[in-house]
Design a protein around this motif. Structure first.
Motif, PDB file in Angstrom:
ATOM      1  N   GLY A 141      58.562 -42.109 151.489  1.00  0.00           N
ATOM      2  CA  GLY A 141      59.694 -42.178 152.268  1.00  0.00           C
ATOM      3  C   GLY A 141      61.160 -41.762 151.554  1.00  0.00           C
ATOM      4  O   GLY A 141      62.236 -42.353 152.212  1.00  0.00           O
ATOM      5  N   HIS A 142      61.096 -40.903 150.659  1.00  0.00           N
ATOM      6  CA  HIS A 142      62.279 -40.477 150.159  1.00  0.00           C
ATOM      7  C   HIS A 142      62.548 -39.089 150.006  1.00  0.00           C
ATOM      8  O   HIS A 142      62.699 -38.280 148.775  1.00  0.00           O
ATOM      9  CB  HIS A 142      62.218 -41.162 148.586  1.00  0.00           C
ATOM     10  CG  HIS A 142      62.839 -42.567 148.723  1.00  0.00           C
ATOM     11  ND1 HIS A 142      64.076 -42.988 149.036  1.00  0.00           N
ATOM     12  CD2 HIS A 142      62.252 -43.571 148.276  1.00  0.00           C
ATOM     13  CE1 HIS A 142      64.416 -44.283 148.835  1.00  0.00           C
ATOM     14  NE2 HIS A 142      63.248 -44.745 148.551  1.00  0.00           N
ATOM     15  N   ALA A 143      62.386 -38.427 151.077  1.00  0.00           N
ATOM     16  CA  ALA A 143      62.066 -36.902 150.901  1.00  0.00           C
ATOM     17  C   ALA A 143      63.487 -36.489 150.611  1.00  0.00           C
ATOM     18  O   ALA A 143      63.834 -35.100 149.990  1.00  0.00           O
ATOM     19  CB  ALA A 143      62.008 -36.101 152.520  1.00  0.00           C
ATOM     20  N   ASP A 144      64.690 -37.171 150.805  1.00  0.00           N
ATOM     21  CA  ASP A 144      66.129 -36.563 150.519  1.00  0.00           C
ATOM     22  C   ASP A 144      66.405 -36.722 149.066  1.00  0.00           C
ATOM     23  O   ASP A 144      67.171 -36.257 148.700  1.00  0.00           O
ATOM     24  CB  ASP A 144      67.066 -37.529 151.356  1.00  0.00           C
ATOM     25  CG  ASP A 144      66.731 -38.897 151.102  1.00  0.00           C
ATOM     26  OD1 ASP A 144      65.666 -39.525 150.887  1.00  0.00           O
ATOM     27  OD2 ASP A 144      67.835 -39.675 150.737  1.00  0.00           O
ATOM     28  N   LYS A 145      65.428 -37.464 148.296  1.00  0.00           N
ATOM     29  CA  LYS A 145      65.613 -37.780 146.858  1.00  0.00           C
ATOM     30  C   LYS A 145      64.733 -36.968 145.875  1.00  0.00           C
ATOM     31  O   LYS A 145      64.107 -37.610 145.013  1.00  0.00           O
ATOM     32  CB  LYS A 145      65.832 -39.094 146.589  1.00  0.00           C
ATOM     33  CG  LYS A 145      66.891 -39.959 147.444  1.00  0.00           C
ATOM     34  CD  LYS A 145      67.240 -41.223 146.529  1.00  0.00           C
ATOM     35  CE  LYS A 145      68.580 -41.773 146.949  1.00  0.00           C
ATOM     36  NZ  LYS A 145      69.039 -42.696 146.116  1.00  0.00           N
ATOM     37  N   VAL A 189      62.897 -35.345 138.519  1.00  0.00           N
ATOM     38  CA  VAL A 189      63.405 -35.089 137.198  1.00  0.00           C
ATOM     39  C   VAL A 189      62.994 -36.523 136.544  1.00  0.00           C
ATOM     40  O   VAL A 189      62.528 -36.641 135.206  1.00  0.00           O
ATOM     41  CB  VAL A 189      64.939 -35.548 137.476  1.00  0.00           C
ATOM     42  CG1 VAL A 189      65.582 -35.838 136.195  1.00  0.00           C
ATOM     43  CG2 VAL A 189      65.684 -34.042 137.691  1.00  0.00           C
ATOM     44  N   ALA A 190      62.561 -37.878 137.203  1.00  0.00           N
ATOM     45  CA  ALA A 190      62.310 -38.950 136.656  1.00  0.00           C
ATOM     46  C   ALA A 190      60.788 -38.865 136.175  1.00  0.00           C
ATOM     47  O   ALA A 190      60.243 -39.116 135.081  1.00  0.00           O
ATOM     48  CB  ALA A 190      62.419 -40.033 137.330  1.00  0.00           C
ATOM     49  N   GLU A 224      61.728 -47.707 135.710  1.00  0.00           N
ATOM     50  CA  GLU A 224      63.131 -48.023 135.435  1.00  0.00           C
ATOM     51  C   GLU A 224      64.215 -46.910 135.899  1.00  0.00           C
ATOM     52  O   GLU A 224      65.126 -47.524 136.661  1.00  0.00           O
ATOM     53  CB  GLU A 224      63.191 -48.382 133.837  1.00  0.00           C
ATOM     54  CG  GLU A 224      62.755 -49.729 133.464  1.00  0.00           C
ATOM     55  CD  GLU A 224      62.963 -49.914 132.276  1.00  0.00           C
ATOM     56  OE1 GLU A 224      63.970 -49.647 131.617  1.00  0.00           O
ATOM     57  OE2 GLU A 224      62.220 -50.609 131.403  1.00  0.00           O
ATOM     58  N   GLU A 225      63.953 -45.656 135.637  1.00  0.00           N
ATOM     59  CA  GLU A 225      64.672 -44.687 135.867  1.00  0.00           C
ATOM     60  C   GLU A 225      64.675 -44.395 137.425  1.00  0.00           C
ATOM     61  O   GLU A 225      65.869 -44.164 137.994  1.00  0.00           O
ATOM     62  CB  GLU A 225      64.402 -43.260 134.980  1.00  0.00           C
ATOM     63  CG  GLU A 225      65.238 -42.134 135.585  1.00  0.00           C
ATOM     64  CD  GLU A 225      65.352 -41.238 134.442  1.00  0.00           C
ATOM     65  OE1 GLU A 225      65.674 -39.943 134.781  1.00  0.00           O
ATOM     66  OE2 GLU A 225      64.892 -41.195 133.228  1.00  0.00           O
ATOM     67  N   LEU A 226      63.613 -44.799 138.102  1.00  0.00           N
ATOM     68  CA  LEU A 226      63.554 -44.533 139.559  1.00  0.00           C
ATOM     69  C   LEU A 226      64.231 -45.473 140.185  1.00  0.00           C
ATOM     70  O   LEU A 226      64.867 -45.324 141.114  1.00  0.00           O
ATOM     71  CB  LEU A 226      61.998 -44.534 139.945  1.00  0.00           C
ATOM     72  CG  LEU A 226      61.125 -43.238 139.663  1.00  0.00           C
ATOM     73  CD1 LEU A 226      59.862 -43.708 139.966  1.00  0.00           C
ATOM     74  CD2 LEU A 226      61.447 -42.151 140.436  1.00  0.00           C
ATOM     75  N   LYS A 227      64.199 -46.746 139.743  1.00  0.00           N
ATOM     76  CA  LYS A 227      65.041 -47.897 140.215  1.00  0.00           C
ATOM     77  C   LYS A 227      66.524 -47.399 140.072  1.00  0.00           C
ATOM     78  O   LYS A 227      67.226 -47.995 141.061  1.00  0.00           O
ATOM     79  CB  LYS A 227      64.717 -49.235 139.615  1.00  0.00           C
ATOM     80  CG  LYS A 227      63.216 -49.668 140.087  1.00  0.00           C
ATOM     81  CD  LYS A 227      63.059 -51.018 139.468  1.00  0.00           C
ATOM     82  CE  LYS A 227      61.592 -51.442 139.874  1.00  0.00           C
ATOM     83  NZ  LYS A 227      61.322 -52.766 139.225  1.00  0.00           N
ATOM     84  N   LYS A 250      54.132 -47.278 146.171  1.00  0.00           N
ATOM     85  CA  LYS A 250      53.276 -46.292 146.841  1.00  0.00           C
ATOM     86  C   LYS A 250      53.051 -44.969 145.870  1.00  0.00           C
ATOM     87  O   LYS A 250      51.989 -44.511 145.841  1.00  0.00           O
ATOM     88  CB  LYS A 250      53.788 -45.578 148.078  1.00  0.00           C
ATOM     89  CG  LYS A 250      53.964 -46.708 149.215  1.00  0.00           C
ATOM     90  CD  LYS A 250      54.491 -46.080 150.520  1.00  0.00           C
ATOM     91  CE  LYS A 250      53.436 -45.038 151.558  1.00  0.00           C
ATOM     92  NZ  LYS A 250      54.143 -44.576 152.439  1.00  0.00           N
ATOM     93  N   LEU A 251      53.928 -44.753 144.854  1.00  0.00           N
ATOM     94  CA  LEU A 251      54.075 -43.646 144.177  1.00  0.00           C
ATOM     95  C   LEU A 251      53.076 -44.067 142.954  1.00  0.00           C
ATOM     96  O   LEU A 251      52.391 -42.829 142.326  1.00  0.00           O
ATOM     97  CB  LEU A 251      55.379 -43.292 143.587  1.00  0.00           C
ATOM     98  CG  LEU A 251      55.667 -42.196 142.610  1.00  0.00           C
ATOM     99  CD1 LEU A 251      55.249 -40.840 143.175  1.00  0.00           C
ATOM    100  CD2 LEU A 251      56.984 -42.266 142.103  1.00  0.00           C
ATOM    101  N   MET A 252      53.043 -45.001 142.314  1.00  0.00           N
ATOM    102  CA  MET A 252      52.255 -45.463 141.153  1.00  0.00           C
ATOM    103  C   MET A 252      50.711 -44.880 141.095  1.00  0.00           C
ATOM    104  O   MET A 252      50.363 -44.179 140.285  1.00  0.00           O
ATOM    105  CB  MET A 252      52.464 -46.669 140.663  1.00  0.00           C
ATOM    106  CG  MET A 252      53.900 -47.326 140.341  1.00  0.00           C
ATOM    107  SD  MET A 252      54.071 -46.317 138.711  1.00  0.00           S
ATOM    108  CE  MET A 252      55.420 -45.019 139.374  1.00  0.00           C
TER     109      MET A 252
END
Length: 452
Positions: free
Chosen positions: A195-199, A205-206, A220-223, A234-236
């Protein structure tokens, strides 16, 4: 008086170190030639308009900028100077910069010389690049890249051959590696799925730091980059996905089924695996979903190589870039390439002590200098040996024997030749094996046999 030094992140190389580095360059070159690549070179500095905006914001910060020649302050107002704004100063005072990599200059080269090259074009390039990075183990501000690129072809057979090149180079260099493979289309599909196609840039990078900082720190960096908790959850499972390459692909085809982009990426990876199965690799090839590579211009397959059993960052990387030449006015030219990090490979080979003895290119035979008469007799012999490929030198001064022999010892010269009054009378050369201490007379015209 100030002690002489060199800038941090750069290195001097002594002759024996250069012999080792040349062994690396020659090994890589030989493989490039065997796959039909042709060599080019580009200038150390490029116009900043060529370099900026191609590596992302983080890459732009690492560009070494060159002050314009002459009085670069003349065009500044007092207000601009008092503002002390580094970014605006650099934009106005610098038109050129040292190249950050060899790929963007290559794209510029293709556009500039498009009427002089034939597409598809296979080029290789071995030259230094510069990055204003913080120096640390395995990370330098000046280092050599050894690039191979195929441009003007969409075929995935190019990716297959680049994988074979990687495998062949490290097999020849004698240490095992892990070849990591991923695809930016799969990463785009993952970003859509959570749900984060814009990012996509923030996420990749993370993710790309997983090997360095671990999954917990990546979370932590994703947050920090404002990726939601639900998206991270969902990513993990994807980042933790284990098993063989085919198993990973099967799972991803189900999880990312609604992303046509991700499915195209999985198809491309499977094509590469299928073709490589026909000529099995000697090193491990792993579909690694955390591999993202930070450069914005990759659009398809991406590669990274890690040495097995050695703590070192990436020693080779690369990928597919579909329209890098478009920023220079030549659209729809696809390319794919890899870059061997010669300096890190050099460090790995040093740690593993894997250089073959024949990589040494020092003097094989030193002639002792007994004086002008003897030198006149020896010079034609020196010339004959050199023409036959024997690395030979004559000590330049008629110094004491001890000094000349110490010179041979210090440089690990294996054989020393004596041509004094007695040897001249008999038409021979007395050769001393410096390792065994054995000495033997040889006819002058038979000396070369000693080195065959």
């Amino acid at each position: 008086m100030q002690k002489p030094s060199i800038p941090k992140g750069t290195r001097d190389f002594l002759p024996h170190e250069m012999e080792r580095r040349n062994y690396i360059f020659e090994t890589i070159k030989s493989v490039f030639h065997s796959f039909g690549f042709r060599q080019i070179e580009t200038p150390a500095m490029e116009n900043l308009s060529t370099l900026t905006g191609k590596y992302g914001d983080e890459g732009d910060k690492l560009l070494f900028r060159i002050l314009n020649s002459g009085d670069c302050l003349a065009k500044f107002t007092d207000e601009e100077l008092l503002a002390k704004n580094s970014a605006s100063f650099a934009a106005k005072a610098c038109d050129r910069g040292l190249r950050y990599d060899l790929t963007v200059p290559f794209a510029r080269f293709v556009v500039q010389h498009r009427n002089e090259i034939t597409l598809p074009f296979r080029r290789y390039q071995i030259q230094p690049v510069w990055r204003a990075d913080r120096p640390q183990k395995g990370r330098y501000r000046e280092f050599f890249q050894c690039d191979a690129d195929m441009i003007g072809s969409d075929s995935l057979l190019n990716e297959v051959e680049l994988t074979q090149i990687i495998d062949t180079v490290f097999t020849k260099l004698g240490f095992p590696v892990r070849i990591l493979l991923n695809n930016r289309k799969i990463l785009t599909g993952i970003a859509e799925y959570i749900g984060h196609a814009d990012k996509i840039i923030d996420i990749t990078v993370a993710m790309d730091k997983t090997d360095k900082i671990g999954l917990d720190k990546v979370v932590e960096e994703l947050k920090e980059r404002e990726i939601s908790d639900a998206a991270i959850e969902k990513l993990m499972p994807i980042l933790r996905l284990s098993g063989g390459n085919r198993e990973k692909i099967a799972v991803l085809r189900e999880v990312l089924a609604e992303s046509s982009t991700a499915i195209r990426g999985l198809d491309e990876v499977e094509f590469i695996l299928d073709k490589l199965a026909l000529t099995p690799l000697k090193n491990e090839l792993e579909l690694n979903l955390t591999l993202a590579r930070g450069l914005d211009y990759y659009t398809g397959a991406i590669f990274e190589v890690k040495a097995v059993g050695v703590e070192m960052g990436s020693i080779t990387g690369g990928g597919r870039y579909d329209n890098l030449t478009g920023v220079f006015g030549l659209d729809n030219i696809s390319g794919v390439g890899i870059s061997f990090g010669a300096d890190r490979i050099y460090d790995v080979l040093n740690m593993l002590d894997l250089y073959p003895k024949e990589s040494a290119r020092g003097t094989q035979l030193l002639f002792i200098n007994f004086g002008e008469k003897e030198v006149d007799a020896v010079l034609p012999v020196l010339n004959m040996l050199r023409m036959q490929g024997v690395r030979t030198e004559l000590y330049p001064d008629a110094a004491k024997m001890k000094k000349q022999m110490s010179y041979a010892d210090d440089l690990n010269i294996p054989f020393v030749a004596f041509v004094g009054t007695k040897e001249l009378e008999n038409g021979v050369v007395n050769i001393k094996d410096m390792k065994s201490g054995e000495q033997k007379d040889y006819p002058m015209d038979e000396l070369v046999k000693l080195f065959l």
